[in-house]
Design an enzyme around this catalytic site. Sequence first.
Site, PDB file in Angstrom:
ATOM      1  N   ALA A 220      -0.725   6.795   3.563  1.00 31.91           N
ATOM      2  CA  ALA A 220      -2.187   7.529   3.937  1.00 31.91           C
ATOM      3  C   ALA A 220      -2.164   8.847   3.265  1.00 31.91           C
ATOM      4  O   ALA A 220      -0.866   9.523   3.105  1.00 31.91           O
ATOM      5  CB  ALA A 220      -2.017   7.598   5.598  1.00 31.91           C
TER       6      ALA A 220
ATOM      7  N   GLY B  75      -3.956   7.454   0.972  1.00 33.95           N
ATOM      8  CA  GLY B  75      -4.107   6.373   0.155  1.00 33.95           C
ATOM      9  C   GLY B  75      -4.218   6.465  -1.604  1.00 33.95           C
ATOM     10  O   GLY B  75      -4.601   5.583  -2.285  1.00 33.95           O
ATOM     11  N   GLY B  76      -4.116   7.833  -1.726  1.00 33.05           N
ATOM     12  CA  GLY B  76      -4.270   8.256  -3.182  1.00 33.05           C
ATOM     13  C   GLY B  76      -3.485   7.635  -4.009  1.00 33.05           C
ATOM     14  O   GLY B  76      -3.761   6.683  -5.146  1.00 33.05           O
TER      15      GLY B  76
ATOM     16  N   ARG C  66      -2.688   8.354  11.169  1.00 32.49           N
ATOM     17  CA  ARG C  66      -3.192   8.490   9.751  1.00 32.49           C
ATOM     18  C   ARG C  66      -3.559   6.874   9.049  1.00 32.49           C
ATOM     19  O   ARG C  66      -3.935   6.953   8.216  1.00 32.49           O
ATOM     20  CB  ARG C  66      -1.944   8.961   9.141  1.00 32.49           C
ATOM     21  CG  ARG C  66      -1.652  10.550   9.192  1.00 32.49           C
ATOM     22  CD  ARG C  66      -0.490  10.957   8.664  1.00 32.49           C
ATOM     23  NE  ARG C  66      -0.369  10.985   7.249  1.00 32.49           N
ATOM     24  CZ  ARG C  66      -1.061  11.814   6.402  1.00 32.49           C
ATOM     25  NH1 ARG C  66      -1.629  12.788   6.853  1.00 32.49           N
ATOM     26  NH2 ARG C  66      -0.869  11.687   5.065  1.00 32.49           N
TER      27      ARG C  66
ATOM     28  N   CYS D  19       5.925  16.384  -3.335  1.00 38.84           N
ATOM     29  CA  CYS D  19       5.011  17.449  -3.770  1.00 38.84           C
ATOM     30  C   CYS D  19       5.934  18.648  -3.366  1.00 38.84           C
ATOM     31  O   CYS D  19       5.271  19.687  -2.721  1.00 38.84           O
ATOM     32  CB  CYS D  19       3.617  17.252  -3.222  1.00 38.84           C
ATOM     33  SG  CYS D  19       3.933  17.487  -1.408  1.00 38.84           S
TER      34      CYS D  19
HETATM   35  N1  SAM Z   1       1.002   8.524  -0.725  1.00 34.78           N
HETATM   36  C1  SAM Z   1      -0.258   9.212   0.019  1.00 34.78           C
HETATM   37  C2  SAM Z   1      -1.424   9.637  -0.930  1.00 34.78           C
HETATM   38  O1  SAM Z   1      -1.070   9.528  -2.116  1.00 34.78           O
HETATM   39  O2  SAM Z   1      -2.653   9.782  -0.442  1.00 34.78           O
HETATM   40  C3  SAM Z   1       0.373  10.618   0.498  1.00 34.78           C
HETATM   41  C4  SAM Z   1       1.546  10.467   1.394  1.00 34.78           C
HETATM   42  S1  SAM Z   1       2.324  11.980   2.160  1.00 34.78           S
HETATM   43  C5  SAM Z   1       3.063  12.826   0.846  1.00 34.78           C
HETATM   44  C6  SAM Z   1       3.693  11.081   3.138  1.00 34.78           C
HETATM   45  C7  SAM Z   1       3.318  10.234   4.044  1.00 34.78           C
HETATM   46  O3  SAM Z   1       4.658   9.624   4.708  1.00 34.78           O
HETATM   47  C8  SAM Z   1       2.668  10.809   5.135  1.00 34.78           C
HETATM   48  O4  SAM Z   1       1.483   9.993   5.426  1.00 34.78           O
HETATM   49  C9  SAM Z   1       3.517  10.584   6.417  1.00 34.78           C
HETATM   50  O5  SAM Z   1       2.793  10.208   7.740  1.00 34.78           O
HETATM   51  C10 SAM Z   1       4.464   9.539   6.030  1.00 34.78           C
HETATM   52  N2  SAM Z   1       5.578   9.514   6.772  1.00 34.78           N
HETATM   53  C11 SAM Z   1       6.281  10.625   7.563  1.00 34.78           C
HETATM   54  N3  SAM Z   1       7.382  10.191   8.188  1.00 34.78           N
HETATM   55  C12 SAM Z   1       7.748   8.787   7.520  1.00 34.78           C
HETATM   56  C13 SAM Z   1       8.817   7.828   7.617  1.00 34.78           C
HETATM   57  N4  SAM Z   1       9.614   8.160   8.433  1.00 34.78           N
HETATM   58  N5  SAM Z   1       8.715   6.693   6.770  1.00 34.78           N
HETATM   59  C14 SAM Z   1       7.497   6.439   6.177  1.00 34.78           C
HETATM   60  N6  SAM Z   1       6.607   7.229   6.031  1.00 34.78           N
HETATM   61  C15 SAM Z   1       6.649   8.485   6.745  1.00 34.78           C
END
Ligand code: SAM
Length: 321
Positions: A114, A116-117, A140, A233
């Site tokens: 999430a 989704g990018g 999310r 990031c």
């Molecule tokens: N890939 C997404 C995009 O490009 O739109 C952005 C992802 S964001 C950097 C990281 C994601 O990892 C968040 O949606 C968060 O909710 C999720 N996250 C948090 N803790 C996590 C865990 N323990 N295992 C997997 N995902 C996790």
Amino acid sequence: MGEPSNLLLKLSRRLFNEERDRAAFVEALINPQPFPAAIVWMQPRPEVLPFAIAPPLPWQPPWVDRLSSDQRPGQHDLHQAGAYYCLDMASVFSAAVFGAIATPSESVLDLCAAPGGKSLLAWKALTPEHLWCNEVVRKRVRILISNLKRCGLTDSLVFNLDPQTFAEQLPHTASVVVVDAPCSGQSLLAKGDQALGCFHPVNIKKNASRQKRILASATQTVAGGGYLAYMTCTFSLEENEQVVEWLIKKFPQFEAVEVPALADHASPLAAFPCYRLWPQSGLGAGGFTALLHNKATSTEPINLDFLTAKGMQIYSIERSP
Ligand code: SAM
């Protein structure tokens, strides 16, 4: 302009040898400047573009446009119609590692999906037969489904599971696993957003441990000969180069591979290939990306029972949530 914290100054000294590079890095974080947005075309790119664009960068795929700074693509009718998805160039940079993978890939699993990018970028770059998008944080999942649906990726499956479940249920299965990991988010500062405690060692350590947990599951899910794409990031070494170093040591069947399109962005902070975008480049808020190849050969068939039981089919969800 704000004052840099001691922790930011300390980080800058670890990242750069030259004082002028340190100063430019710190300045980019404490005095944020707007970055041009990017759009990923999900429908055929029109011959006459509705936006003014900036010259393409070497690692920019043909189905991405980098827009001039004054453009507002999120407010155009084409956006609502799902013609494109808006994101920042730092995401395009991280996803440039997909360009080093032979296509088509049979299956792509995005473990941290999430909003989704990266799923959309992976789908465009790798044209997989199966796209599996997972988001562990329940609240999310809605925005993930909504974006996939608007952009027409209705054949993908959405999951709300811990990454460990995929290691157990889809071992050695996915051709490509994407881990766009939760991180301390230091690059958010370059966009003028808040990232509370992002330089604090406790926060960085907590994130690095979580990243390793997710990656340990990811390594068990990648098929023999497949790939693991790891990206963040943030800028701290502990969440980037040191995590990849840990992974290669603990799972020696994985090797970090070169991404020729990103050669100019090779991290000087590692002895293996991995890549950084700095906020002072003016191209995007910044990030880290690495591509790992699984040299092992064991591959398991797709567990259809698991996919059917746990995967949410977008086309059967009646309304966009
Ligand atoms: N890939 C997404 C995009 O490009 O739109 C952005 C992802 S964001 C950097 C990281 C994601 O990892 C968040 O949606 C968060 O909710 C999720 N996250 C948090 N803790 C996590 C865990 N323990 N295992 C997997 N995902 C996790």
